[in-house]
Design a protein around this motif. Structure first.
Motif, short mmCIF file in Angstrom:
data_model
loop_
_atom_site.label_atom_id
_atom_site.label_comp_id
_atom_site.label_asym_id
_atom_site.label_seq_id
_atom_site.Cartn_x
_atom_site.Cartn_y
_atom_site.Cartn_z
N GLU A 37 0.83 -1.20 0.00
CA GLU A 37 0.00 0.00 0.00
C GLU A 37 0.87 1.26 0.00
OE1 GLU A 37 -4.02 1.84 2.09
OE2 GLU A 37 -2.86 0.34 3.20
N GLY A 38 1.98 1.22 0.73
CA GLY A 38 2.90 2.35 0.75
C GLY A 38 3.60 2.55 -0.59
N GLN A 39 3.87 1.47 -1.31
CA GLN A 39 4.52 1.58 -2.62
C GLN A 39 3.56 2.09 -3.69
OE1 GLN A 39 5.91 -2.46 -3.15
NE2 GLN A 39 7.93 -2.01 -2.27
N VAL A 40 2.31 1.66 -3.61
CA VAL A 40 1.35 1.98 -4.66
C VAL A 40 0.65 3.33 -4.43
CG1 VAL A 40 -0.79 1.21 -5.79
CG2 VAL A 40 0.99 -0.45 -5.20
N TYR A 41 0.41 3.67 -3.16
CA TYR A 41 -0.34 4.89 -2.82
C TYR A 41 0.52 5.81 -1.96
CZ TYR A 41 -4.20 2.02 -4.43
OH TYR A 41 -5.01 1.22 -5.19
N ASP A 42 0.13 7.04 -1.88
CA ASP A 42 0.89 8.02 -1.10
C ASP A 42 0.74 7.85 0.40
OD1 ASP A 42 1.86 9.21 -3.39
OD2 ASP A 42 0.29 10.74 -3.46
N GLU A 43 -0.35 7.24 0.83
CA GLU A 43 -0.57 7.10 2.26
C GLU A 43 -1.18 5.73 2.57
OE1 GLU A 43 -3.48 9.92 3.76
OE2 GLU A 43 -4.51 9.92 1.85
N ILE A 44 -0.98 5.30 3.81
CA ILE A 44 -1.51 4.02 4.28
C ILE A 44 -2.88 4.29 4.89
CG2 ILE A 44 -1.11 2.06 5.81
CD1 ILE A 44 1.12 2.37 3.74
N LEU A 45 -3.91 3.72 4.28
CA LEU A 45 -5.27 3.89 4.80
C LEU A 45 -5.87 2.59 5.30
CD1 LEU A 45 -6.82 6.26 2.09
CD2 LEU A 45 -5.89 6.88 4.33
N LEU A 46 -5.61 1.49 4.61
CA LEU A 46 -6.25 0.22 4.94
C LEU A 46 -5.37 -0.70 5.78
CD1 LEU A 46 -7.98 -0.67 1.54
CD2 LEU A 46 -8.96 0.46 3.54
N SER A 47 -4.10 -0.67 5.55
CA SER A 47 -3.19 -1.59 6.24
C SER A 47 -2.98 -1.15 7.69
CB SER A 47 -1.84 -1.62 5.53
OG SER A 47 -2.00 -1.99 4.18
N GLU A 48 -2.75 -2.14 8.54
CA GLU A 48 -2.56 -1.90 9.97
C GLU A 48 -1.07 -1.84 10.29
OE1 GLU A 48 -4.88 -1.33 12.23
OE2 GLU A 48 -6.54 -1.57 10.83
N THR A 49 -0.53 -0.64 10.43
CA THR A 49 0.90 -0.49 10.66
C THR A 49 1.33 -0.93 12.05
OG1 THR A 49 0.60 1.81 11.31
CG2 THR A 49 1.11 1.39 8.98
N GLN A 50 0.44 -0.87 13.02
CA GLN A 50 0.79 -1.24 14.40
C GLN A 50 0.56 -2.72 14.70
OE1 GLN A 50 2.35 0.83 16.62
NE2 GLN A 50 2.48 2.06 14.76
N LEU A 51 0.00 -3.43 13.77
CA LEU A 51 -0.37 -4.83 13.98
C LEU A 51 0.80 -5.73 14.40
CD1 LEU A 51 -2.73 -6.79 13.93
CD2 LEU A 51 -2.33 -7.09 11.49
N PRO A 52 1.96 -5.64 13.79
CA PRO A 52 3.06 -6.52 14.21
C PRO A 52 3.48 -6.32 15.67
CG PRO A 52 3.49 -5.61 12.05
CD PRO A 52 2.30 -4.89 12.58
N LEU A 53 3.57 -5.09 16.11
CA LEU A 53 3.91 -4.85 17.53
C LEU A 53 2.82 -5.40 18.44
CD1 LEU A 53 5.56 -1.31 17.62
CD2 LEU A 53 6.60 -3.50 18.23
N GLN A 54 1.57 -5.22 18.05
CA GLN A 54 0.46 -5.77 18.84
C GLN A 54 0.56 -7.30 18.89
OE1 GLN A 54 -2.99 -4.28 16.80
NE2 GLN A 54 -2.69 -2.18 17.51
N THR A 55 0.91 -7.91 17.78
CA THR A 55 1.04 -9.37 17.73
C THR A 55 2.16 -9.84 18.65
OG1 THR A 55 0.19 -9.44 15.47
CG2 THR A 55 1.48 -11.34 16.20
N LEU A 56 3.30 -9.17 18.60
CA LEU A 56 4.41 -9.55 19.47
C LEU A 56 4.03 -9.44 20.94
CD1 LEU A 56 7.46 -7.93 17.64
CD2 LEU A 56 7.08 -10.36 18.06
N ARG A 57 3.38 -8.36 21.30
CA ARG A 57 2.98 -8.18 22.70
C ARG A 57 1.96 -9.22 23.12
NH1 ARG A 57 2.98 -2.02 21.31
NH2 ARG A 57 5.16 -1.56 21.73
N ALA A 58 1.00 -9.48 22.25
CA ALA A 58 -0.01 -10.49 22.56
C ALA A 58 0.62 -11.88 22.64
CB ALA A 58 -1.12 -10.47 21.51
#
Length: 184
Positions: A88-109
């Motif tokens: 999404e970052g490569q194709v569009y100027d901004e991230i609207l749909l993708s969850e950028t914080q998801l990996p950190l949340q996954t690690l903590r969980a």
């Protein structure tokens, strides 16, 4: 001024309410392709921390035995979760749909549920203090994966936008992989 304010509000609401099917297909194709290439079982297109950990709890042991050592399942999940962010970052100027914080949340969980999920969060010599570094590493891996298979992902995106089935998506990836390997 009231007219300008109304116009601004209506344009904003329009963006919120209108689904951007092309963007959705872009993000979904990245998640699907990454999961497939990483050997993860069938996932919903949109990654979530809860679903990823549930999957590990359900089939993590079986996956560990089937994948080449070291399987590093948690790292694979992080790469899968970041593939949509990368694309999404490569194709569009901004991230609207993708969850950028998801990996950190996954690690903590995963750390909270480590005993019940059956995953070693330190596999690969990572510590809790390394979480941000680990996510940056996974982002780089996701970027390499999506760059290497850009053509497949773009064809997958087109097919998803056209509404093909998951089975058709698998066939498309398989055919593309077969043609790449036969060219080697």
């Amino acid at each position: 001024q009231r007219g300008e304010l109304f116009s601004t509000i209506s344009r904003g609401l329009g963006r919120l309410l209108d689904r951007d099917m092309k963007r959705e297909a872009t993000v979904d194709s990245a998640a699907f392709l990454a999961a497939y290439l990483l050997g993860l079982p069938s996932f919903p297109y949109t990654p979530s921390a809860a679903r990823a950990l549930d999957m590990l709890q359900e089939v993590g042991e079986q996956m560990q035995s089937q994948l080449q050592p070291p399987a590093r399942l948690l790292d694979r999940l992080l790469i899968w979760q970041l593939a949509p962010v990368v694309v999404e970052g490569q194709v569009y100027d901004e991230i609207l749909l993708s969850e950028t914080q998801l990996p950190l949340q996954t690690l903590r969980a995963a750390r909270r549920k480590e005993a019940t999920v059956g995953v070693d969060t330190t596999q690969g010599d990572w510590t809790a203090d390394d979480d941000e570094l680990r996510v940056r590493w996974a982002y780089g891996e996701a970027r390499r994966l999506m760059t290497r298979f850009k053509g497949v992902r773009e064809r997958l995106q087109q097919q998803m936008a056209a509404g093909v089935s998951v089975g058709d998506c698998v066939c498309l990836v398989e055919e593309d992989m077969r043609s790449q390997w036969s060219a080697v």
